[in-house]
Design a protein around this motif. Structure first.
Motif, short mmCIF file in Angstrom:
data_model
loop_
_atom_site.label_atom_id
_atom_site.label_comp_id
_atom_site.label_asym_id
_atom_site.label_seq_id
_atom_site.Cartn_x
_atom_site.Cartn_y
_atom_site.Cartn_z
N ASP A 90 -23.59 28.82 -35.55
CA ASP A 90 -22.61 28.54 -34.49
C ASP A 90 -22.72 27.08 -34.04
O ASP A 90 -21.93 26.60 -33.27
N ASP A 91 -23.71 26.38 -34.52
CA ASP A 91 -23.87 24.96 -34.21
C ASP A 91 -23.27 24.07 -35.29
O ASP A 91 -23.36 22.85 -35.20
N VAL A 96 -23.27 18.44 -30.52
CA VAL A 96 -22.39 19.61 -30.51
C VAL A 96 -20.99 19.20 -30.96
O VAL A 96 -20.65 18.02 -30.96
N SER A 148 -32.15 36.15 -26.48
CA SER A 148 -30.74 35.83 -26.25
C SER A 148 -30.00 35.72 -27.56
O SER A 148 -30.51 35.14 -28.52
N SER A 165 -25.81 34.99 -29.22
CA SER A 165 -24.71 34.09 -28.84
C SER A 165 -23.79 34.75 -27.82
O SER A 165 -23.05 34.06 -27.13
N THR A 166 -23.83 36.07 -27.73
CA THR A 166 -22.97 36.75 -26.75
C THR A 166 -23.76 37.79 -25.96
O THR A 166 -24.82 38.23 -26.39
N MET A 184 -30.42 24.15 -24.63
CA MET A 184 -29.32 25.11 -24.44
C MET A 184 -28.00 24.45 -24.84
O MET A 184 -27.34 23.79 -24.04
N ARG A 185 -27.64 24.65 -26.09
CA ARG A 185 -26.46 24.00 -26.64
C ARG A 185 -25.16 24.52 -26.04
O ARG A 185 -24.17 23.80 -25.98
N ARG A 186 -25.20 25.78 -25.63
CA ARG A 186 -24.01 26.37 -25.01
C ARG A 186 -23.55 25.47 -23.86
O ARG A 186 -22.36 25.17 -23.72
N ARG A 237 -22.21 22.16 -25.17
CA ARG A 237 -20.86 22.31 -25.75
C ARG A 237 -19.81 22.33 -24.65
O ARG A 237 -18.77 21.68 -24.74
N LYS A 238 -20.11 23.10 -23.59
CA LYS A 238 -19.14 23.22 -22.49
C LYS A 238 -18.95 21.87 -21.80
O LYS A 238 -17.83 21.50 -21.45
#
Ligand code: WTA
Length: 649
Positions: free
Chosen positions: A518-519, A549, A266, A268-269, A612-614, A617-618
């Motif tokens: 990105d973190d 985050v 995976s 980031s996009t 899973m930081r994504r 963050r959300k």
């Protein structure tokens, strides 16, 4: 701020520093200089540790602009021959290659010699040919963590097929996507696997995936003996179908630059990328890194706890140890079944000398206290390793002091799916360690730190980690999408490979990976590594794990949002939250004071244990509609409890 941190961690720890190892400190300096000054001579020499049908005369031929990477391009070899056949030919057929430890503690361990492994591979390779698999075909492997998983990979390599291993914990949708992306026409799977006493329905998942995509054949290996459906003309029972396959299936001579495997990872996009590795360079890289970093000596028992579904399993369960003729443990189960002493019980049982695992596992076990560790004899251990994420000094110390009793050096190995093998690590015997720092570049690796504009940063400093020169184990492309390969890794800083990681280099030229860039959080114009704050939080005696985050903040630009889990038995209270805030202020400075401290029973993790930081963050952003795909979580219900916790803040 960083002064505080470095004061805590800058001390060099050096157990066993002058014991006989593959390289001493001065030899490292000499070899490293050689590898940088004349890489072709250095790698031509390393390549001689492998058997080639045709020795390469062209060593490196690469460019990062335009992007084209080749190593040993006129060499001809077979990596399966190097991993297995040559040891048998050298009279080591009776050496144990793998000790299989089943999930079930009542089950018996199985010892597989190199000779047996070779027969198993020949049989599976012959069976694949019978199914119609040809050189260059993609074969998807969806297996439990058993010897036959490694056999399947090596059987593909033997006949020149390209394997694409998909971790057994991925869902049918994810599996289908990966089969489609590389137009794989064959699948090798287990009927099911075992994890912590629960069965994993692998074949049923394959059936579900194959509703979305067609393949020519599925080879099913019976292991868990659960009920499965078999589709005539598509599904083959391995035992039955292989019955008339002979015991001859020679290794296919392969060009060094022919593809060996695709492994999805995976970014980031976008959807996962099929990172492609080729044969000769990868073989040379994993052979050398395994030898020097794990300092393996004949007769020792190595154990890497990674699943073959991840790159660590490819490089340091299958190819690296076997090419070096090592004996190793393969474990199907999980660290907390039947109790939190399982790892240590296996270490005692098989007299493991070198143990390699992930910080997340270390933290989870640390949380249970010292008793489960101390209940088992760990006197065989002489080297410990970690991989996958920055290890906070707190967990490092526990691993070093409690697990290793202060006697075993730790190699904190930084690398990526794309790098094929370890890039930065101290070498045992050559370097002292600093808890939390990966250490020194491996031979041939030229790390470079750059600022966001791409300006090169010298000396003790922090920046974005790039690698300036190619190395043999580097990924060659993204399968079917070279443009994406270029865009992802070579376009941010033209002419360099960009790792996506932030990094600090200290006065001793030790490298400290601070996490994905990105973190990085920018608070009032000050940049802070989330890893730094997490490290501070977990150094609090009541905290088990922390994930930090950034989230949009009206005044500061970004604020700090901390998720923490507490040690078993600890309760959430307002006092504790205030204490933790104060603790972070004290460890790092007022600038790092968390805006939000969210105490949660669990963090969202992938089945490989990555946070899973994504998602975090959300949730921190109150953006619950945009959580994206949560199907890769080990336990998706964690998300609901996190949202509830957020709403109550
Ligand atoms: C992180 C796993 C700090 C890093 C082999 C990298 C680490 C990403 C370390 C690659 C380490 C891996 N210290 N961070 N020792 N090892 N990482 O592709 O952010 O699953 O970019 O490969 O993990 O993860 P991957």
């Amino acid at each position: 701020m960083s002064d505080n941190v470095s004061k805590n961690v800058a001390k060099i720890i050096s157990p066993r520093i002058n014991e006989p190892t593959h390289v001493t400190s001065s030899q490292y300096d000499k070899l490293y200089a050689q590898s940088i000054n004349d890489p072709d001579a250095f790698w031509a020499e390393q390549a001689k540790n492998l058997n080639w049908y045709k020795m390469p005369t062209k060593i490196s031929n690469w460019s990062y602009d335009p992007v084209s990477i080749k190593w040993f391009e006129d060499g001809v070899m077979n990596i399966c021959h190097n991993a297995v056949d040559r040891h048998v030919e050298a009279g080591k057929g009776d050496v144990v290659a793998m000790i299989f430890e089943p999930d079930d503690t009542q089950g018996e361990a199985r010892h597989i010699t190199y000779g047996q492994l070779l027969s198993d591979i020949i049989k599976m390779a012959g069976t694949l040919k019978k199914m119609g698999v040809k050189k260059g075909d993609r074969v998807t492997i969806y297996m439990p963590m058993i010897v036959e998983g490694a056999v399947a990979m090596l059987a593909c390599a033997r006949i020149g097929a390209i394997h694409s291993v998909v971790f057994g914990g991925f869902s049918p949708d994810a599996l289908a996507g990966r089969i489609k992306d590389c137009q794989s026409r064959f699948v090798i799977c287990g009927d099911g696997g075992w994890r912590g006493g629960k069965s994993v329905p692998l074949k049923a998942n394959v059936d579900a995936a194959l509703k979305q995509v067609d393949v020519d054949g599925v080879l099913v290996i019976k292991h868990s003996c659960i009920d499965i459906d078999m589709q005539d003309g598509r599904d083959y029972d391995y035992d039955e179908y292989s019955a008339d396959v002979g015991d001859i299936c020679p290794c296919e001579p392969m060009n060094a630059e022919d593809p060996l495997f695709i492994l999805y990872t995976s970014g980031s996009t976008g959807s996962p990328k099929g990172v492609l590795h080729s044969i000769g360079g990868y073989a040379t890289w994993v052979a050398a890194t395994f030898k020097y970093i794990f300092d393996y000596k004949a007769g020792e028992i190595f154990w890497c706890t990674a699943d073959i579904g991840w790159v660590t399993g490819h490089s340091y369960v299958v190819y690296g140890p076997l090419i070096n003729g090592a004996s190793q443990v393969i474990f199907e189960g999980v660290p907390n079944h039947p109790d939190f002493g399982r790892f240590w019980q296996i270490i005692a049982k098989h007299r493991v000398n070198i143990f390699y695992t992930a910080p997340t596992a270390i933290r989870a076990l640390m949380r249970e206290g010292d008793a489960p560790v101390k209940a088992h004899d760990r006197s065989s251990l002489r080297l410990l390793g970690t991989v996958g994420e920055p290890i906070n000094p707190e967990a490092w110390r526990w691993y070093f002091d409690v697990v290793g009793e202060g006697k075993s050096p730790i190699v904190d190995t930084w690398w990526q799916t794309e790098t094929g093998g370890v890039m930065i690590s101290t070498l045992p015997g050559a370097h002292g360690m600093k808890p939390g720092s990966a250490g020194k570049p491996f031979f041939g690796i030229k790390p470079q730190l750059v600022d966001n504009e791409g300006n090169i940063l010298d000396g003790a400093t922090s920046g974005n980690l790039c690698i300036t020169d190619s190395w043999p184990g580097q990924a060659r492309t993204v399968y079917g999408d070279h443009e994406r390969f270029i865009q992802t890794y070579f376009s941010t800083y033209k002419g360099k490979y960009f790792t996506g990681d932030g990094c600090r280099r200290d006065e001793d030229e030790y490298y400290w990976i601070t996490g994905r860039v990105d973190d990085v959080i920018n608070v009032s114009g000050h940049r802070m590594g989330t890893a730094e704050i997490e490290s501070a939080l977990v150094s609090h005696p009541l905290v088990a794990e922390a994930a930090v985050v950034g989230y949009p903040h009206d005044i500061k630009g970004q604020g700090i949002y901390c998720y923490v889990t507490l040690n078993a038995g600890e309760q959430h209270s307002d006092e504790l939250v205030a204490q933790l805030r104060a603790h972070v202020r004290q460890e790092i400075g007022p600038i790092a004071t968390p805006e939000h401290l969210h105490v949660t029973p669990a963090l969202p993790k992938t089945r490989s244990g990555k946070i899973m930081r994504r998602i975090l963050r959300k949730i921190a952003e109150n953006d619950f509609a945009a959580l994206g795909d949560i199907s890769t979580l080990a336990d998706p219900s964690v998300v609901d409890s996190l949202i509830e916790g957020r709403l109550n803040k």
